[in-house]
Structures are given as C-alpha cells and as structure tokens.
Design an enzyme around this catalytic site. Sequence first.
Site, mmCIF file in Angstrom:
data_model
loop_
_atom_site.group_PDB
_atom_site.id
_atom_site.type_symbol
_atom_site.label_atom_id
_atom_site.label_comp_id
_atom_site.label_asym_id
_atom_site.label_seq_id
_atom_site.Cartn_x
_atom_site.Cartn_y
_atom_site.Cartn_z
ATOM 1 N N GLU A 133 45.802 33.881 47.485
ATOM 2 C CA GLU A 133 46.374 32.753 46.757
ATOM 3 C C GLU A 133 47.093 31.758 47.650
ATOM 4 O OE1 GLU A 133 48.299 33.822 43.094
ATOM 5 O OE2 GLU A 133 48.416 31.734 42.459
ATOM 6 N N HIS A 183 54.374 31.076 30.590
ATOM 7 C CA HIS A 183 55.450 31.903 31.157
ATOM 8 C C HIS A 183 56.821 31.467 30.652
ATOM 9 C CE1 HIS A 183 52.805 33.260 34.736
ATOM 10 N NE2 HIS A 183 52.888 34.228 33.840
ATOM 11 N N HIS A 219 51.695 38.350 26.181
ATOM 12 C CA HIS A 219 51.315 37.401 27.227
ATOM 13 C C HIS A 219 50.162 36.486 26.781
ATOM 14 C CE1 HIS A 219 50.538 35.800 31.190
ATOM 15 N NE2 HIS A 219 49.284 36.209 31.114
ATOM 16 N N ARG A 266 50.346 54.779 53.220
ATOM 17 C CA ARG A 266 49.954 53.424 53.645
ATOM 18 C C ARG A 266 48.635 52.956 53.055
ATOM 19 N NH1 ARG A 266 51.528 55.624 58.334
ATOM 20 N NH2 ARG A 266 53.658 55.113 58.960
ATOM 21 N N GLU A 312 42.667 34.944 27.470
ATOM 22 C CA GLU A 312 42.365 34.777 28.899
ATOM 23 C C GLU A 312 40.880 34.445 29.103
ATOM 24 O OE1 GLU A 312 44.677 34.593 31.135
ATOM 25 O OE2 GLU A 312 46.339 35.936 30.612
ATOM 26 N N ASN A 363 45.982 29.933 37.088
ATOM 27 C CA ASN A 363 47.255 29.785 36.378
ATOM 28 C C ASN A 363 47.194 28.753 35.261
ATOM 29 O OD1 ASN A 363 48.511 31.690 37.963
ATOM 30 N ND2 ASN A 363 49.075 30.174 39.516
ATOM 31 N N ARG A 416 42.937 29.673 44.311
ATOM 32 C CA ARG A 416 43.136 30.709 43.296
ATOM 33 C C ARG A 416 44.115 30.249 42.212
ATOM 34 N NH1 ARG A 416 43.831 37.294 44.228
ATOM 35 N NH2 ARG A 416 44.206 37.784 42.041
ATOM 36 N N LYS A 475 36.053 35.058 37.695
ATOM 37 C CA LYS A 475 37.314 35.341 38.397
ATOM 38 C C LYS A 475 37.050 35.880 39.802
ATOM 39 C CE LYS A 475 41.864 37.394 38.382
ATOM 40 N NZ LYS A 475 42.928 38.165 37.761
ATOM 41 N N LYS A 489 45.404 42.118 42.734
ATOM 42 C CA LYS A 489 46.867 42.032 42.673
ATOM 43 C C LYS A 489 47.397 43.276 41.981
ATOM 44 C CE LYS A 489 47.826 37.070 42.515
ATOM 45 N NZ LYS A 489 48.433 35.992 41.711
ATOM 46 N N HIS A 492 49.406 28.766 32.142
ATOM 47 C CA HIS A 492 50.443 29.767 32.383
ATOM 48 C C HIS A 492 51.829 29.194 32.665
ATOM 49 C CE1 HIS A 492 47.185 32.578 32.217
ATOM 50 N NE2 HIS A 492 47.959 33.610 32.501
HETATM 51 N N1 LIG Z 1 47.047 42.346 38.320
HETATM 52 C C1 LIG Z 1 46.728 41.241 37.683
HETATM 53 O O1 LIG Z 1 46.079 40.356 38.233
HETATM 54 C C2 LIG Z 1 47.148 41.087 36.267
HETATM 55 C C3 LIG Z 1 46.616 40.056 35.495
HETATM 56 C C4 LIG Z 1 46.987 39.972 34.155
HETATM 57 C C5 LIG Z 1 47.867 40.892 33.613
HETATM 58 N N2 LIG Z 1 48.374 41.891 34.398
HETATM 59 C C6 LIG Z 1 49.288 42.887 33.845
HETATM 60 O O2 LIG Z 1 48.632 43.571 32.780
HETATM 61 C C7 LIG Z 1 49.623 44.059 31.865
HETATM 62 C C8 LIG Z 1 49.160 43.770 30.461
HETATM 63 O O3 LIG Z 1 47.925 44.410 30.242
HETATM 64 P P1 LIG Z 1 47.508 45.042 28.844
HETATM 65 O O4 LIG Z 1 47.598 44.020 27.775
HETATM 66 O O5 LIG Z 1 46.243 45.758 29.060
HETATM 67 O O6 LIG Z 1 48.762 45.997 28.539
HETATM 68 P P2 LIG Z 1 48.902 47.581 28.372
HETATM 69 O O7 LIG Z 1 48.316 48.293 29.501
HETATM 70 O O8 LIG Z 1 50.332 47.813 28.074
HETATM 71 O O9 LIG Z 1 48.047 47.892 27.060
HETATM 72 C C9 LIG Z 1 48.457 47.349 25.828
HETATM 73 C C10 LIG Z 1 48.627 48.441 24.762
HETATM 74 O O10 LIG Z 1 47.341 48.917 24.370
HETATM 75 C C11 LIG Z 1 47.284 50.332 24.419
HETATM 76 N N3 LIG Z 1 45.899 50.656 24.713
HETATM 77 C C12 LIG Z 1 45.272 50.605 25.913
HETATM 78 N N4 LIG Z 1 43.967 50.848 25.755
HETATM 79 C C13 LIG Z 1 43.758 51.081 24.434
HETATM 80 C C14 LIG Z 1 42.602 51.374 23.654
HETATM 81 N N5 LIG Z 1 41.375 51.432 24.195
HETATM 82 N N6 LIG Z 1 42.750 51.554 22.343
HETATM 83 C C15 LIG Z 1 43.974 51.445 21.752
HETATM 84 N N7 LIG Z 1 45.095 51.151 22.447
HETATM 85 C C16 LIG Z 1 44.986 50.968 23.762
HETATM 86 C C17 LIG Z 1 48.278 50.685 25.478
HETATM 87 O O11 LIG Z 1 48.716 52.013 25.296
HETATM 88 C C18 LIG Z 1 49.384 49.655 25.233
HETATM 89 O O12 LIG Z 1 50.249 50.060 24.220
HETATM 90 C C19 LIG Z 1 50.931 43.379 32.243
HETATM 91 O O13 LIG Z 1 51.758 44.315 32.894
HETATM 92 C C20 LIG Z 1 50.511 42.289 33.222
HETATM 93 O O14 LIG Z 1 51.503 41.995 34.174
HETATM 94 C C21 LIG Z 1 48.023 41.998 35.702
HETATM 95 ZN ZN LIG Z 2 47.527 35.644 32.126
#
Ligand SMILES: NC(=O)c1ccc[n+]([C@@H]2O[C@H](COP(=O)([O-])OP(=O)(O)OC[C@H]3O[C@@H](n4cnc5c(N)ncnc54)[C@H](O)[C@@H]3O)[C@@H](O)[C@H]2O)c1
Ligand SMILES: [Zn+2]
Length: 318
Positions: A189, A204, A217, A73, A137, A197, A193, A179, A95, A200
């Site tokens: 949200e 999206h 993205h 939990r 972003e 978006n 908040r 943020k 999130k 987006h």
């Molecule tokens: N929780 C939230 O509020 C929120 C907001 C925006 C995005 N997200 C989520 O974040 C994800 C996207 O994040 P991301 O772009 O970091 O993706 P990711 O975690 O997949 O990383 C992108 C790629 O970079 C590689 N990588 C990571 N660190 C590295 C480094 N230092 N050097 C070389 N390669 C590296 C990873 O192995 C991967 O292949 C999505 O799943 C999205 O839904 C969440």
């Molecule tokens: Zn985004």
Amino acid sequence: MYGERVRNILEKIGPPVNTVFVPDGETYKNLREVDRVYNFLVDYGVDRNGLILSLGGGVIGDLAGFVAATYLRGIRFAQITTTLLSAVDASVGGKVAVNLSKGKNMVGCFHQPEFIVTDVSFLQSLTERNYLAGVAEVIKHGLIGDPKLFDVLDGNIAYIKARQEKLVEFMIERSIRYKSRVVAKDERESGPRAVLNFGHTVGHAIESVMNYTGINHGEAVAIGTLSALFLSQKLKKFPQRDVERSVNMIQELGLPTWIRSISVDNIVEHLRYDKKRHKSKLNFVLLNKVGSPEYGVDVPIDTIKQVLIYQRRRFNQE
Ligand SMILES: NC(=O)c1ccc[n+]([C@@H]2O[C@H](COP(=O)([O-])OP(=O)(O)OC[C@H]3O[C@@H](n4cnc5c(N)ncnc54)[C@H](O)[C@@H]3O)[C@@H](O)[C@H]2O)c1
Ligand SMILES: [Zn+2]
C-alpha cells in the site's frame, strides 16, 4: 458449525490436525488471544514446517494470519473462509492484524496465505446482516474496478438477496480476481492499493462515531459508498444514472443509506480531527465512472459537509 466436517476431510488426507478455538467476536481479535494461541502451538510442538489453517470469518483469518506471521518469525498459513466478507475481502491481500484497546487493526503485518478455500454452501447459515455486509464490499469492487460485476449486481438483486449459489460464486470470483490484481501491483500500500478504500473514509468515521455498536463495517461502508458517489458526481462528473443505480441497489438489498441517530456535524468533526490533526481538506478515492477510480483527491471539508447534508435530507425518512 463446520469444524468437524473440515477436520474429517483433513484427517483422511494428511498429517495430524490439532485444533484451537477462539471465542466468537471482534473483541477477541486481541493480543491476549494471540498469546493463548502461541502457547498452544508450543505445547503441540508446532515447528517451522507447521501450517496454520483458519476456519472462520475475517476475525479468525486476521488473528490466525497474525499468529502465523509472527510465530517462529513466520510459518505457513491458509484460510477456509466462512463469511462472504472474508471470502471477498479480508482473506485477500495478506493484511493480518489484531486490535488494541485504543484502536482497530493497530498491530499487524503483511503475510500472504498459501491458499484460500471458500465453500459457498457455508454462507447459507450467515445472518442476513452479516451476509449483506459482505455484499457491500462486493458493490465497492464492482464500482471501482469491475463494470461487469456492477451490471450483474444491478440486474440480480432478488437472486443476490436469496443467496443463489451461482451468483454468490460469481461475486466471490470477480471480487477475488479484482482485489488480487490491485494488491499484486502494490502489496504494501504505497499507492494504487488505496483505491480499495473507496467508501471507507466516511464509513470509518460513522463506525467510530457510533462506537462500533449498532452498525457493522459493511453497513457503514454502504453509507460511505453513497457519500463517495455523490462527491464523485459533484467533482468528477460521475454519471448520475450510475449514482441512482447504486442507490437503488443498496436500498433494495436492505443495506442502510443513512443512520438516523447520527448528525452530519459529528461525522465531519470526526473526519477533521482524525489522528488529532486539524484538517481543512481530506483525501478521498473518487470515481470518474464505474471502473475508473482516482485516489488521493483533495476534497474541501465544506464540500463533504454539503454532500452529507444532502444525503441526510434525502434518506433520513427511511
Ligand atoms: N485483512 C483484511 O484485509 C481485512 C479486510 C476486511 C475486513 N477485515 C476484518 O474482518 C473482520 C470482519 O469479518 P467478518 O464480518 O467475517 O467477521 P467475523 O469473523 O466476526 O464473522 C461475523 C460473525 O459471523 C459468524 N460466522 C462466521 N461464519 C459463519 C457461518 N458460515 N455461518 C454462520 N455464522 C458465521 C461469526 O461467528 C461471527 O459472529 C474485522 O475484524 C475486519 O477488521 C480484514
Ligand atoms: Zn471494508
């Protein structure tokens, strides 16, 4: 890449560290991996005093956070971010979620990390595309909430492209400050908040039209940001000069302004029939000026279509 380094530091200062690896990629942000990690936690006897520390990008952060929010939990959780996107966006706001085969981030909750650590030197090894996705972003944060950030971005494109550490640090610090201020006012949200978006809605739709392949993205958000700016200019008197500054910024960085293979009709169809609802108006976040967003603005589909047609004509050649 950085696991050993982090583990060595942790072992010198604290209690035992156990590691579990999650394979690379968005497709592993799923319930099967979550189940695998739960089992690992049970096997290692992790109890309510345990702490889950994620090391990776947004995928790992979201998954680790979801595990931490639900295991027993809820146990404590912290993040070491290794992508720009996770440093400026995904790690902030609490999130956490995983994907279902029927949709992204469909199962999740709110669970705030105890702390977030970002070492900018980690970001040097990112691919150009992934790094720029994070910058998209940051541009969004500048536009909706931080005029000074926007000005600094505008004046330093070459240094940003070169990942100059001072500038990367600046982008991260300003983004997190902004943020977290927004989230602190509206954690779940219910209203304000929603400004996050910005860019987006169209973003999206593009990701979805392209089936999440061939575009990431941040790239989709760059295109959607331009659409939202053109709409803001049309409906909210957002200054043309700042539209053009944003266009230049996105182009000079090498982020996309349009995708040749998609049609305006596909995007519009997607926007209209999202969640199986037939809509004649859509809800947008628009800007009156840099740093002054308005959420919940009703925009007729026809106006969106006009703007997308303009955007396609203007950028399709590139
Ligand atoms: N929780 C939230 O509020 C929120 C907001 C925006 C995005 N997200 C989520 O974040 C994800 C996207 O994040 P991301 O772009 O970091 O993706 P990711 O975690 O997949 O990383 C992108 C790629 O970079 C590689 N990588 C990571 N660190 C590295 C480094 N230092 N050097 C070389 N390669 C590296 C990873 O192995 C991967 O292949 C999505 O799943 C999205 O839904 C969440
Ligand atoms: Zn985004």
